[in-house]
Design an enzyme around this catalytic site. Structure first.
Site, mmCIF file in Angstrom:
data_model
loop_
_atom_site.group_PDB
_atom_site.id
_atom_site.type_symbol
_atom_site.label_atom_id
_atom_site.label_comp_id
_atom_site.label_asym_id
_atom_site.label_seq_id
_atom_site.Cartn_x
_atom_site.Cartn_y
_atom_site.Cartn_z
ATOM 1 N N GLU A 392 0.950 -1.020 -0.234
ATOM 2 C CA GLU A 392 0.574 0.287 0.248
ATOM 3 C C GLU A 392 0.967 1.139 0.389
ATOM 4 O OE1 GLU A 392 -3.525 -0.396 -0.361
ATOM 5 O OE2 GLU A 392 -3.287 -2.423 -0.244
ATOM 6 N N HIS A 519 -16.609 -7.732 -9.159
ATOM 7 C CA HIS A 519 -16.083 -6.861 -10.580
ATOM 8 C C HIS A 519 -17.395 -6.705 -11.580
ATOM 9 C CE1 HIS A 519 -12.129 -6.593 -7.965
ATOM 10 N NE2 HIS A 519 -11.854 -6.338 -8.403
#
Length: 623
Positions: A392, A519
């Protein structure tokens, strides 16, 4: 950390954004009629185009900050009030996007003399669904919202729950069962329940969504919505490029698949797993059978060799979530990259709060004001979170380096670049060499069995994922291109062709099993994950060469290499301002501009050699 104020239904900030939007709107009506739909612009005035782009850059950055702030507040304090405010901001953003498209359409971008301005306008004109009439624009957003809502509220009955009273299992619970249960009947039950309760209820909505998405793309000058999705890669031959990379991976994948199947036959017997057939989707440790890491204890070689897991050592050394993030920052500064700014440490959520509900999925945030960057992560002292924090923070590094670009270029060079760079960093951090160097892994890093077990574990997460990441959008392209009549059979044809995976129970066209993956109903492209998978190994190999690494690629660690850091800063600084092939040229110092699976194959080469020996008496199949 920001704690939202809930003293009034609408904040001052929300009204401010409304006022800014009104000014933006009235500025636009000078240049474009309110009912313009997909008309070709005639304005080729460079000065007016530059003025429009300056206004857009300012307002889009403000809108990004406003929407991002509302999303952060909700993600870190999940109240109904915060959710309503977030939705209000998102609705305003949708209106802003549609109006932006209308204003951009006033220009004939193909005849603007400045190439950078042309590129800017091209991105604005050929993206999004602003070309739709208001009624359909609102309808498709409503359809997507409804499908996401169906997905979010699916609840499943436990196995052997005959009274059907406690049917309250959520996706997180199901994922836990799929990861840990070894009862094929329970796994088949969970798989069926999830797929039956996601796809069929949203099938009609999805069909209408396909119809409207295609209409929008045709207004934008594309043959269908699939072509518009691929257009983001700015490569007319993109489908063939990715097909070639996958074809290169298949020999490695087939050896890997064959070995896994042999182990699963031994675990479950030939009645569950056919010795020379495809693999049933429910026994691979994941509700979508996309990542096989959770069956490592069944299929791993050398079971008596300790797995590389430094969690116990981290706890013995007294690690805390803060120390994990400090260690991650030190990795990047050792490369000569930037430290985290003060706002990062002030506002990030690096531990799970005890007094409120939050979204714990780790994520990196750019608030689009060139100042505020944060990570949201419910960090625990374990190796998994150590790797995630580096991943991240790599996203934050990317944000920091392209911060001076215009808003439209503050993004990865293509949709896969952000994840590709972050994952390349993870490859350096999660390997025996690095963990030994930072004092967390004390075993012999050159031991053959340790390395094979490590590579096999990486293959369960990376190599097993490759065909799934590749085929999700192939299916979508096919649906947009050829229609919705055989959606489910088309889905399973691709699953068996590329992945070697079949459903555990018979399926029909009443089902929509692709929609079991969020998705699909959420209208989120997926090919970027396959592109990112290739890029992470390409980028990693270049960085390793720059760091002077010798030996197997999987043992490389770029820690403390200033030369690797210079290459990273070079490719991150340009953001999206250059074509991604030009960024690959920068990465490779002019040697290549091609997306390739060769680095991934090189990374797993020792495993490939080992697998061929293990499979010498087996019939290869899989994909």
């Amino acid at each position: 950390m920001m704690v939202p104020f809930e003293g009034c239904e609408k904040s001052v900030r929300y009204y401010l954004v409304q006022v800014l939007f009104i000014f933006w709107y009235w500025g636009s009506v000078k240049n474009v009629e309110a009912d313009v739909v997909a008309s070709v612009g005639t304005n080729v005035n460079l000065g007016e185009a530059l003025q429009f782009l300056r206004e857009y850059d300012l307002e889009a950055s403000r809108m990004c900050f406003t929407v991002g702030t509302s999303q952060w507040i909700y993600a870190t304090n999940m109240t109904d009030f915060n959710k309503r405010r977030m939705v209000e901001e998102q609705v305003l953003k949708a209106k802003f996007d549609k109006l932006t498209w209308s204003r951009a359409m006033a220009f004939d971008w193909t005849k603007i003399p400045d190439p950078m301005v042309r590129r800017h306008l091209k991105f604005l004109v050929t993206s999004g669904r602003g070309s739709l009439p208001d009624e359909k624009y609102n309808e498709i957003h409503h359809l997507i919202s409804e499908m996401k809502d169906i997905y979010a509220h699916v609840r499943v009955c436990p196995y052997d729950n005959n009274d059907k009273i406690y049917c309250d299992l959520e996706l997180e619970d199901l994922s836990e069962i799929m990861a840990k249960s070894r009862n094929p009947l329970e796994l088949a039950h969970v798989w069926k329940e999830w797929h039956d309760k996601t796809g069929p209820p949203m099938k009609n909505k999805f069909m209408r969504y396909v119809e409207i998405a295609n209409q929008a793309s045709k207004f934008n000058g594309f043959q269908d919505a699939g072509e518009e999705m691929r257009y983001l890669y700015e490569d007319a031959d993109f489908e063939n490029v990715v097909a070639e990379t996958f074809q290169r991976l298949q020999p490695l994948y087939k050896e890997f698949f064959t070995y896994v199947r042999k182990k699963l036959v031994k675990q479950y017997g030939p009645n569950v797993v056919r010795p020379e057939g495809p693999l049933p989707a429910h026994i691979l440790g994941n509700i979508w059978a996309q990542d096989w890491s959770n069956i490592e204890n069944i299929v791993t070689p050398y079971p008596n060799t300790p797995k590389i897991d430094v969690t116990d050592e981290m706890r013995r050394q007294g690690f805390t979530p803060l120390r994990i993030f400090q260690m991650s920052e030190e990795f990047f500064t050792s490369l000569g990259l930037k430290p985290m700014p003060p706002e990062f440490w002030r506002h990030s959520m690096i531990e799970k709060p005890v007094n409120r509900k939050v979204q714990c999925t780790a994520s990196a945030w750019d608030f689009c004001n060139r100042l505020d960057y944060r990570i949201k992560q419910c960090t625990e002292v374990q190796m998994k979170d150590l790797i995630t924090s580096h991943h991240e923070m790599a996203h934050i590094q990317y944000y920091l380096y392209y911060a001076d670009q215009p808003y439209l270029y503050r993004d990865g060079a293509n949709p896969g670049f952000h994840e590709g760079i972050a994952n390349a960093i993870s490859l350096s951090v999660y390997n025996p060499t690095h963990l030994h160097l930072v004092g967390l892994f004390n075993n012999d890093t050159t031991d053959y069995e340790t390395n094979m077990k490590f590579l096999f574990g990486m293959a369960l997460g990376k190599l097993a994922y490759a065909p799934y990441a590749y085929l999700v959008d192939l299916w979508r392209y096919e649906i947009f291109r050829n229609g919705v009549s055989n959606m489910n059979s088309d889905w399973w044809q691709l699953r068996i062709k590329f992945q070697g995976v079949v459903p555990p129970i018979p399926r029909s066209e009443q089902h929509l099993d692709a929609a079991a993956k969020r998705h699909i109903p959420a209208d989120m492209p997926y090919m970027k994950y396959y592109v990112a998978l290739l890029l992470e190994f390409q980028i990693f190999e270049v960085l390793c060469n720059a760091a002077g690494h010798t030996g197997p690629l999987h043992s490389c660690d770029i820690y403390r290499s200033r030369e690797a850091g210079r290459i990273l800063s070079d490719i991150m600084t340009v953001g999206r301002s250059k074509h991604w092939k030009d960024v690959l040229r920068i990465l490779t110092k002019g040697k290549s501009n091609k997306l390739s699976s060769d680095s991934m194959i090189k990374y797993f080469q020792p495993l490939y050699i080992w697998l061929k020996v293990q499979n010498k008496n087996e019939k290869l199949s899989g994909g």
